[in-house]
Design a protein around this motif. Structure first.
Motif, PDB file in Angstrom:
ATOM      1  N   LYS A   5       5.452  -4.677  18.731  1.00  0.00           N
ATOM      2  CA  LYS A   5       5.839  -3.345  18.285  1.00  0.00           C
ATOM      3  C   LYS A   5       6.541  -3.417  16.934  1.00  0.00           C
ATOM      4  O   LYS A   5       6.291  -2.625  16.041  1.00  0.00           O
ATOM      5  N   ARG A   6       7.420  -4.410  16.817  1.00  0.00           N
ATOM      6  CA  ARG A   6       8.112  -4.563  15.533  1.00  0.00           C
ATOM      7  C   ARG A   6       7.117  -4.892  14.421  1.00  0.00           C
ATOM      8  O   ARG A   6       7.234  -4.385  13.314  1.00  0.00           O
ATOM      9  N   LEU A   7       6.138  -5.737  14.720  1.00  0.00           N
ATOM     10  CA  LEU A   7       5.124  -6.063  13.728  1.00  0.00           C
ATOM     11  C   LEU A   7       4.317  -4.827  13.361  1.00  0.00           C
ATOM     12  O   LEU A   7       4.040  -4.570  12.186  1.00  0.00           O
ATOM     13  N   THR A   8       3.962  -4.048  14.364  1.00  0.00           N
ATOM     14  CA  THR A   8       3.223  -2.805  14.123  1.00  0.00           C
ATOM     15  C   THR A   8       4.038  -1.855  13.261  1.00  0.00           C
ATOM     16  O   THR A   8       3.511  -1.247  12.323  1.00  0.00           O
ATOM     17  N   ASP A   9       5.310  -1.747  13.573  1.00  0.00           N
ATOM     18  CA  ASP A   9       6.172  -0.867  12.783  1.00  0.00           C
ATOM     19  C   ASP A   9       6.292  -1.363  11.349  1.00  0.00           C
ATOM     20  O   ASP A   9       6.287  -0.562  10.404  1.00  0.00           O
ATOM     21  N   ARG A  10       6.377  -2.683  11.182  1.00  0.00           N
ATOM     22  CA  ARG A  10       6.474  -3.233   9.825  1.00  0.00           C
ATOM     23  C   ARG A  10       5.200  -2.954   9.034  1.00  0.00           C
ATOM     24  O   ARG A  10       5.251  -2.611   7.847  1.00  0.00           O
ATOM     25  N   LYS A  11       4.049  -3.118   9.689  1.00  0.00           N
ATOM     26  CA  LYS A  11       2.777  -2.833   9.002  1.00  0.00           C
ATOM     27  C   LYS A  11       2.668  -1.352   8.653  1.00  0.00           C
ATOM     28  O   LYS A  11       2.227  -0.997   7.557  1.00  0.00           O
ATOM     29  N   ARG A  12       3.070  -0.500   9.588  1.00  0.00           N
ATOM     30  CA  ARG A  12       3.021   0.943   9.342  1.00  0.00           C
ATOM     31  C   ARG A  12       3.905   1.305   8.148  1.00  0.00           C
ATOM     32  O   ARG A  12       3.495   2.064   7.266  1.00  0.00           O
ATOM     33  N   ASN A  13       5.105   0.740   8.118  1.00  0.00           N
ATOM     34  CA  ASN A  13       6.012   1.026   7.005  1.00  0.00           C
ATOM     35  C   ASN A  13       5.454   0.483   5.690  1.00  0.00           C
ATOM     36  O   ASN A  13       5.578   1.128   4.642  1.00  0.00           O
ATOM     37  N   ALA A  14       4.836  -0.704   5.740  1.00  0.00           N
ATOM     38  CA  ALA A  14       4.236  -1.271   4.526  1.00  0.00           C
ATOM     39  C   ALA A  14       3.128  -0.374   3.997  1.00  0.00           C
ATOM     40  O   ALA A  14       2.979  -0.192   2.779  1.00  0.00           O
ATOM     41  N   ILE A  15       2.339   0.190   4.904  1.00  0.00           N
ATOM     42  CA  ILE A  15       1.260   1.110   4.506  1.00  0.00           C
ATOM     43  C   ILE A  15       1.841   2.348   3.844  1.00  0.00           C
ATOM     44  O   ILE A  15       1.357   2.797   2.795  1.00  0.00           O
ATOM     45  N   ILE A  16       2.890   2.907   4.447  1.00  0.00           N
ATOM     46  CA  ILE A  16       3.502   4.114   3.886  1.00  0.00           C
ATOM     47  C   ILE A  16       4.082   3.840   2.512  1.00  0.00           C
ATOM     48  O   ILE A  16       3.885   4.617   1.574  1.00  0.00           O
ATOM     49  N   GLN A  17       4.798   2.722   2.372  1.00  0.00           N
ATOM     50  CA  GLN A  17       5.383   2.389   1.076  1.00  0.00           C
ATOM     51  C   GLN A  17       4.308   2.125   0.024  1.00  0.00           C
ATOM     52  O   GLN A  17       4.455   2.517  -1.145  1.00  0.00           O
ATOM     53  N   ALA A  18       3.217   1.480   0.427  1.00  0.00           N
ATOM     54  CA  ALA A  18       2.105   1.249  -0.500  1.00  0.00           C
ATOM     55  C   ALA A  18       1.475   2.570  -0.923  1.00  0.00           C
ATOM     56  O   ALA A  18       1.130   2.763  -2.095  1.00  0.00           O
ATOM     57  N   ALA A  19       1.329   3.482   0.027  1.00  0.00           N
ATOM     58  CA  ALA A  19       0.744   4.783  -0.286  1.00  0.00           C
ATOM     59  C   ALA A  19       1.633   5.552  -1.253  1.00  0.00           C
ATOM     60  O   ALA A  19       1.140   6.180  -2.202  1.00  0.00           O
ATOM     61  N   ILE A  20       2.942   5.515  -1.023  1.00  0.00           N
ATOM     62  CA  ILE A  20       3.866   6.183  -1.945  1.00  0.00           C
ATOM     63  C   ILE A  20       3.692   5.634  -3.356  1.00  0.00           C
ATOM     64  O   ILE A  20       3.589   6.381  -4.335  1.00  0.00           O
ATOM     65  N   SER A  21       3.616   4.308  -3.466  1.00  0.00           N
ATOM     66  CA  SER A  21       3.453   3.669  -4.768  1.00  0.00           C
ATOM     67  C   SER A  21       2.141   4.068  -5.433  1.00  0.00           C
ATOM     68  O   SER A  21       2.108   4.412  -6.621  1.00  0.00           O
ATOM     69  N   GLU A  22       1.058   4.033  -4.665  1.00  0.00           N
ATOM     70  CA  GLU A  22      -0.254   4.342  -5.234  1.00  0.00           C
ATOM     71  C   GLU A  22      -0.406   5.826  -5.564  1.00  0.00           C
ATOM     72  O   GLU A  22      -0.985   6.187  -6.589  1.00  0.00           O
ATOM     73  N   THR A  39      -2.605  -3.034  -1.464  1.00  0.00           N
ATOM     74  CA  THR A  39      -1.205  -3.019  -1.888  1.00  0.00           C
ATOM     75  C   THR A  39      -0.277  -3.339  -0.721  1.00  0.00           C
ATOM     76  O   THR A  39       0.742  -4.019  -0.890  1.00  0.00           O
ATOM     77  N   ALA A  40      -0.636  -2.872   0.465  1.00  0.00           N
ATOM     78  CA  ALA A  40       0.187  -3.108   1.654  1.00  0.00           C
ATOM     79  C   ALA A  40       0.010  -4.512   2.209  1.00  0.00           C
ATOM     80  O   ALA A  40       0.812  -4.964   3.039  1.00  0.00           O
ATOM     81  N   GLY A  41      -1.047  -5.194   1.797  1.00  0.00           N
ATOM     82  CA  GLY A  41      -1.305  -6.527   2.312  1.00  0.00           C
ATOM     83  C   GLY A  41      -1.845  -6.525   3.731  1.00  0.00           C
ATOM     84  O   GLY A  41      -1.606  -7.462   4.503  1.00  0.00           O
ATOM     85  N   VAL A  42      -2.579  -5.469   4.071  1.00  0.00           N
ATOM     86  CA  VAL A  42      -3.181  -5.371   5.404  1.00  0.00           C
ATOM     87  C   VAL A  42      -4.659  -5.038   5.243  1.00  0.00           C
ATOM     88  O   VAL A  42      -5.126  -4.703   4.147  1.00  0.00           O
ATOM     89  N   SER A  43      -5.400  -5.113   6.332  1.00  0.00           N
ATOM     90  CA  SER A  43      -6.817  -4.778   6.273  1.00  0.00           C
ATOM     91  C   SER A  43      -7.006  -3.256   6.257  1.00  0.00           C
ATOM     92  O   SER A  43      -6.127  -2.506   6.691  1.00  0.00           O
ATOM     93  N   LYS A  44      -8.146  -2.837   5.748  1.00  0.00           N
ATOM     94  CA  LYS A  44      -8.461  -1.415   5.751  1.00  0.00           C
ATOM     95  C   LYS A  44      -8.502  -0.883   7.187  1.00  0.00           C
ATOM     96  O   LYS A  44      -8.084   0.251   7.458  1.00  0.00           O
ATOM     97  N   ARG A  45      -8.978  -1.715   8.100  1.00  0.00           N
ATOM     98  CA  ARG A  45      -9.023  -1.319   9.504  1.00  0.00           C
ATOM     99  C   ARG A  45      -7.626  -1.030  10.037  1.00  0.00           C
ATOM    100  O   ARG A  45      -7.418  -0.067  10.799  1.00  0.00           O
TER     101      ARG A  45
END
Length: 202
Positions: A5-22, A39-45
């Motif tokens: 769950k923590r990993l999922t939350d970290r990925k979700r937050n990374a996606i949001i922060q990357a989206a804000i930047s982009e 930018t988030a360092g995750v897969s498109k999936r």
């Protein structure tokens, strides 16, 4: 069970922060989910697992903006306290929010979207206005208690917001100016209180 769950939350937050930047760098229309994923360092999936569309990702960014505004310290009106002392607490809480880097980043994204896609921004702007209700409620309570002259609470609250944002929001958003120093914050607050109470206090 908690680690995933923590990993999922970290990925979700990374996606949001990357989206804000982009979104800030390129705008909503041009930014792709592929770029956000990179930018988030995750897969498109992974991005699509969290957010089925770019619109929903943008909506989450706006939701965070609403939340940051609505969770701003609400100062309840107190009949036995001096108006100036209460108003100072309200205005300093507002300035603290306006100086928050994350809030400013979210606001830049929202404003850029409003400029480029007015139809998308209409509901957003309406909701932003609703979230600035704390000061309006305080003014309405002071008015009902007979401590302010007859006024329109929404109009008066907007006047104060304008006084603060003229120094502590728009210069930072549009010109990249630094956040106000503590001395400058005090000067802005004192001046706003002088103008408001000088005009409206009964």
């Amino acid at each position: 069970m908690t680690a995933p769950k923590r990993l999922t939350d970290r990925k979700r937050n990374a996606i949001i922060q990357a989206a804000i930047s982009e979104f800030r760098a390129s705008g909503f229309e041009i930014t792709s989910m592929d770029k956000i994923a990179a930018t988030a360092g995750v897969s498109k999936r992974t991005v699509y697992n969290h957010f089925p569309s770019k619109e929903e990702l943008f909506a989450e960014i706006l939701h965070q903006l609403w939340t940051s505004i609505s969770t701003q310290a609400e100062i309840a009106y107190q009949r036995d306290q001096p108006l100036r002392q209460q108003l100072e607490k309200v205005l300093r809480a507002k300035l603290q929010l306006l100086a928050d880097d994350n809030f400013l980043n979210l606001a830049r994204v929202a404003i850029a979207a409003a400029i480029h896609s007015p139809e998308r921004a209409q509901n957003m702007v309406a909701r932003l206005g609703e979230r600035e209700e704390g000061l309006t409620l305080w003014i309405r309570a002071a008015l009902a208690d007979g401590r302010l002259k007859p006024l329109d609470p929404e109009f008066a609250a907007q006047q104060i917001h304008g006084l603060l944002k003229g120094f502590a929001f728009w210069p930072q958003i549009t010109m990249g100016q630094a956040a106000l120093t503590a001395d400058m914050q005090s000067q802005v607050v004192e001046s706003a209180m002088d103008l408001f109470l000088g005009h409206y206090q009964a």
